[in-house]
Design an enzyme around this catalytic site. Structure first.
Site, short mmCIF file in Angstrom:
data_model
loop_
_atom_site.label_atom_id
_atom_site.label_comp_id
_atom_site.label_asym_id
_atom_site.label_seq_id
_atom_site.Cartn_x
_atom_site.Cartn_y
_atom_site.Cartn_z
N LYS A 46 4.86 48.48 45.19
CA LYS A 46 5.98 48.64 46.11
C LYS A 46 5.42 49.13 47.44
O LYS A 46 4.82 50.19 47.51
CB LYS A 46 6.98 49.65 45.55
CG LYS A 46 8.17 49.88 46.47
CD LYS A 46 9.23 50.72 45.80
CE LYS A 46 10.37 51.02 46.74
NZ LYS A 46 11.39 51.85 46.11
N LYS A 48 7.24 44.14 45.39
CA LYS A 48 8.37 44.37 46.28
C LYS A 48 7.89 44.83 47.64
O LYS A 48 7.04 45.73 47.68
CB LYS A 48 9.24 45.46 45.66
CG LYS A 48 10.44 45.87 46.47
CD LYS A 48 11.13 47.00 45.79
CE LYS A 48 12.26 47.49 46.65
NZ LYS A 48 12.83 48.70 46.16
C1 PBG Z 1 14.46 53.48 46.15
C2 PBG Z 1 14.64 52.03 46.26
C3 PBG Z 1 14.60 51.33 47.47
C4 PBG Z 1 14.89 50.00 47.17
C5 PBG Z 1 15.06 49.91 45.78
N1 PBG Z 1 14.88 51.18 45.24
C6 PBG Z 1 14.44 51.80 48.87
C7 PBG Z 1 13.32 52.65 49.24
O1 PBG Z 1 12.30 52.73 48.56
O2 PBG Z 1 13.46 53.31 50.26
C8 PBG Z 1 14.99 48.94 48.21
C9 PBG Z 1 15.69 47.72 47.84
C10 PBG Z 1 16.09 46.87 48.99
O3 PBG Z 1 15.74 47.09 50.16
O4 PBG Z 1 16.82 45.91 48.72
N2 PBG Z 1 13.79 54.01 45.12
#
Ligand code: PBG
Length: 340
Positions: A203, A261
């Site tokens: 991520k 992601k």
């Molecule tokens: C937080 C989380 C995020 C997303 C999914 N889980 C945002 C972040 O890490 O700030 C983002 C998903 C998206 O942008 O569609 N744990």
């Protein structure tokens, strides 16, 4: 004018197999069916409420009853998996994210109601503290730093609560080290041996999460001693080899599926993980990726169906078995109409 009299006629002509729709269908290498999609949904308190999210046209925060109606429509269209994100009331957010461990919190109530009403739905819950944190981080914050091991303890408890409420799959999205092993151990100790883990393995610290943070009001708050970004836990967009290290660790720790992601700017990472593991790979087409296409389409600059379909197909072609996308319902409708 120059001419090339000696140039031979090509005897290999790839265009032969592009000549008609039927031939193209015969040799098509990737088919993306709706049963590979996961629809992320935002849930809020209340009844019969649907609150549109400005930066995500077509998406809304839904009260539990509305969410169930939508899931039921999705199931009819062949989309059976849902990733749930709770919009927690600001009054319930604290620095220690204690609401995350309340067995009666919004998320747990949503999961158990959904499981009762639609037992065939596959429920994926997010394991991270940010929706519950008054400072807007996925982990506990102390003296300007994100605490790893203390956070992991909470995450493991959170996963057990979600499993008890009826989650089929828990998805740690926090990027703390060692959380997959801790969550697996806690689930097994609680008898939840059948609950699977999709790890947000790779991520990135991405700008494309902006609209999501608006949806949950979960961005890091502007305060002293609160890091203004997530770069000490989410990965540097410049790194690819590090993705392989994360994948190796999560597989060893017992993840059932690995996620990359965001998706579209990281197709090389999806392909890399596809080579590095035999586990299923998931990819998340995140809020900003969705918003870009929606915004361009609303301006008449892109054809929404064609460009969204192409983006999703590219993600599948790169090697993703499973795709999280806010466009899952649209895609399922297009697929039904035109057998893409
Ligand atoms: C937080 C989380 C995020 C997303 C999914 N889980 C945002 C972040 O890490 O700030 C983002 C998903 C998206 O942008 O569609 N744990």
């Amino acid at each position: 004018m120059t001419s090339f009299p000696d140039l031979p006629q090509p005897w290999r002509r790839p265009r032969r197999l592009r000549r008609t729709a039927v031939i193209r269908g015969l040799v098509r290498e990737t088919r993306l069916t709706p049963d590979r999609l996961v629809l992320p949904l935002f849930v809020m308190e209340g009844e019969k409420v649907s609150q549109p999210i400005g930066a995500m046209p077509g998406q809304a925060r839904l009260s539990i009853d509305r969410l169930i109606t939508l899931c039921s429509q999705a199931l009819d269209l062949g989309v059976g998996a849902f990733a749930l994100f709770p919009a927690i009331d600001p009054s319930r957010k604290t620095p220690d994210a204690g609401e995350a461990l309340n067995p009666d919190n919004l998320l747990c109530r949503t999961v158990s109601t959904l499981k009762t009403e639609l037992p065939n739905a596959c429920i994926v819950t997010d394991i991270a503290l940010d929706p519950y944190s008054s400072v807007g981080h996925d982990g506990l914050v102390a003296q300007g730093a994100i605490l790893n091991d203390e956070t992991v303890e909470l995450l493991a408890k959170m996963a057990v609560l979600h499993a008890e409420a009826g989650a089929d799959i828990v998805a740690p999205s926090d990027m703390m080290d060692g959380r997959v092993a801790a969550i697996r151990a806690a689930l097994d100790a609680a008898g939840a041996t059948d609950v699977a883990i999709i790890s947000y393995t790779v991520k990135y610290a991405s700008a494309f999460y902006g609209p999501f943070r608006e949806a949950l009001d979960s961005a890091p708050v502007d305060a002293e001693d609160v890091p203004q970004d997530k770069k000490t836990y989410q990965m540097d967009p410049a790194n690819a080899r590090e993705a392989s290290i994360e994948a190796m660790l999560d597989e060893d720790e017992g993840a059932d599926m690995l996620m990359v992601k965001p998706a579209l700017p990281y197709l090389d990472i999806i392909a890399r993980l596809r080579m590095a593991t035999e586990l299923p790979i998931a990819a998340y087409q995140v809020s900003g990726e969705y918003a870009m296409i929606k915004a361009a389409a609303a301006n008449g600059w892109l054809d929404e169906q064609a460009s969204m379909t192409e983006a999703l197909l590219g993600i599948a072609r790169a090697g993703a078995d499973v795709i999280f996308t806010y466009a899952a319902l649209d895609y399922a409708r297009w697929w039904r109409e035109s057998r893409l």
